[in-house]
Design an enzyme around this catalytic site. Structure first.
Site, short mmCIF file in Angstrom:
data_model
loop_
_atom_site.label_atom_id
_atom_site.label_comp_id
_atom_site.label_asym_id
_atom_site.label_seq_id
_atom_site.Cartn_x
_atom_site.Cartn_y
_atom_site.Cartn_z
N THR A 118 -17.50 -16.42 -23.24
CA THR A 118 -18.62 -17.22 -23.71
C THR A 118 -18.61 -17.37 -25.22
O THR A 118 -18.13 -16.48 -25.94
CB THR A 118 -19.96 -16.55 -23.30
OG1 THR A 118 -21.05 -17.21 -23.94
CG2 THR A 118 -20.00 -15.09 -23.69
N TYR A 142 -25.66 -9.51 -23.74
CA TYR A 142 -24.79 -10.41 -22.98
C TYR A 142 -23.51 -10.69 -23.76
O TYR A 142 -22.40 -10.48 -23.26
CB TYR A 142 -25.52 -11.71 -22.66
CG TYR A 142 -24.59 -12.80 -22.15
CD1 TYR A 142 -23.83 -12.59 -21.00
CD2 TYR A 142 -24.46 -14.01 -22.82
CE1 TYR A 142 -22.95 -13.57 -20.54
CE2 TYR A 142 -23.60 -14.99 -22.36
CZ TYR A 142 -22.85 -14.77 -21.22
OH TYR A 142 -21.99 -15.73 -20.77
#
Length: 343
Positions: A118, A142
């Site tokens: 990501t 995250y």
């Protein structure tokens, strides 16, 4: 094509599109997914094994039985606010479970690994568009859990014969242009999906977080990539490794951005619904502009996006949701012609 590949998280939104493209090209696909957020109905090719990546004994059994040539790893938790509230769960599901997969690869001699990462690994951007060489300083669990997974993969590759490709996604949206699969998560947080949900009456309003950014209309600008093009990048990566390519990290974005207000305007126009929008304060850590420098993936992998248009991303999102939920969304001429336009 009899190459056998394992796709973890292959019943999820992005993974299922990759599985479909792999199947269409003749790959022998095994999907391993606990279906906590994915759906068995989204797995259109191959064999689905219901299992959790935390169950390393079961993982070993699957590896031993199937003799994989490559692993494509999508299984992960990915909601930023949830990661702040439940950091240990994110490190367990994202980082530890990547370690479990790598242990199985090591034990069974699997030397090709493609990882779903990501742009959150970059944190607060020091440059824009952001390139793969930018500092990685994630600002939430995250992003940190995914960056730690990248480190695990890189360190293991240095000590073994494994070759990897790490793909750092930007903002993924859209659905299969033929209407077979798409996003089904009721807790989606990305702007285009949420705006389409509001247009269909699934949510009562759309919130804009920040209207005073230093951008032309005051709202944040983001790089949106169609899920079909993102899925194709994984197949390009697999072919690249097969041809002897070296381990690489690539950004997956189009290199262009749209503001929040631009996205809202297009969703309203395409859906024919003038839904309510509420302006909120900025969220901590939200940068004004995030776009990808995507030159490297085009040059090295030969990636050629086919759906690089905001309207196409919105068309396919609305059409998939309308088809799936039989919504009463008013359909204008553009939407009814969707499949002929993008098929």
């Amino acid at each position: 094509m009899n190459k056998k590949v394992l796709v973890t998280g292959g019943a999820g939104y992005i993974g299922s599109h990759v599985v479909r493209q792999l199947g269409e090209l003749g790959y022998d696909v095994v999907v391993y997914d606990n279906c906590s957020t994915g759906s068995a109905n989204a797995v259109l090719y191959g064999k689905l094994i219901i299992g959790d990546l935390a169950d390393i004994d079961k993982l070993y059994q699957v590896f031993a039985k199937h003799q994989f040539s490559a692993v494509l790893h999508f299984g992960a938790s990915l909601i930023v606010p949830e990661s702040v509230a439940l950091p240990l769960d994110y490190y367990a599901n994202n980082t530890r479970n990547t370690l479990n997969l790598l242990r199985c690869c090591s034990a069974m001699g699997v030397n090709q690994f493609i990882f779903s990462s990501t742009a959150a690994v970059y944190g607060e951007l020091q440059q824009n568009p952001v390139s793969e060489s930018a500092p990685t300083i994630p600002i939430n669990p995250y992003g940190r859990s995914k960056l730690m997974s990248e480190w695990l993969i890189q360190d293991y590759a240095l000590s073994s014969s494994m070759t990897y490709v790490i793909l750092r996604y930007f903002n993924v949206a859209g659905a299969d242009p033929k209407g077979r699969i798409g996003q089904i998560s009721p807790n989606a947080t990305h702007l285009i999906k949420v705006a389409c949900d509001v247009a269909r009456g699934e949510k009562k309003e759309l919130q804009i977080f920040g209207t005073d950014f230093p951008t032309p209309d005051g709202t944040g600008i983001r790089d949106y990539v169609h899920v079909e093009d993102l899925a194709a990048a994984h197949l390009d990566a697999l072919r690249y490794i097969d041809m002897g390519g070296e381990s690489q990290i690539f950004n997956c974005g189009y290199g262009q951005g749209y503001s929040v207000r631009q996205v809202i305007e297009r969703v309203k126009a395409i859906s024919g619904v003038d839904f309510p929008v509420v302006e909120m304060e900025r969220r901590p850590g939200d940068p004004a502009i995030v776009t990808a420098c995507a030159n490297k993936i085009r040059q090295v992998l030969g990636w050629q996006p086919k759906y690089n248009h905001l309207d196409t991303i919105i068309f396919t999102t609305l059409a998939w949701d309308k088809q799936r939920q039989n919504s009463q969304l008013p359909v204008n001429g553009k939407l009814t012609r969707l499949y002929s336009l993008v098929s």
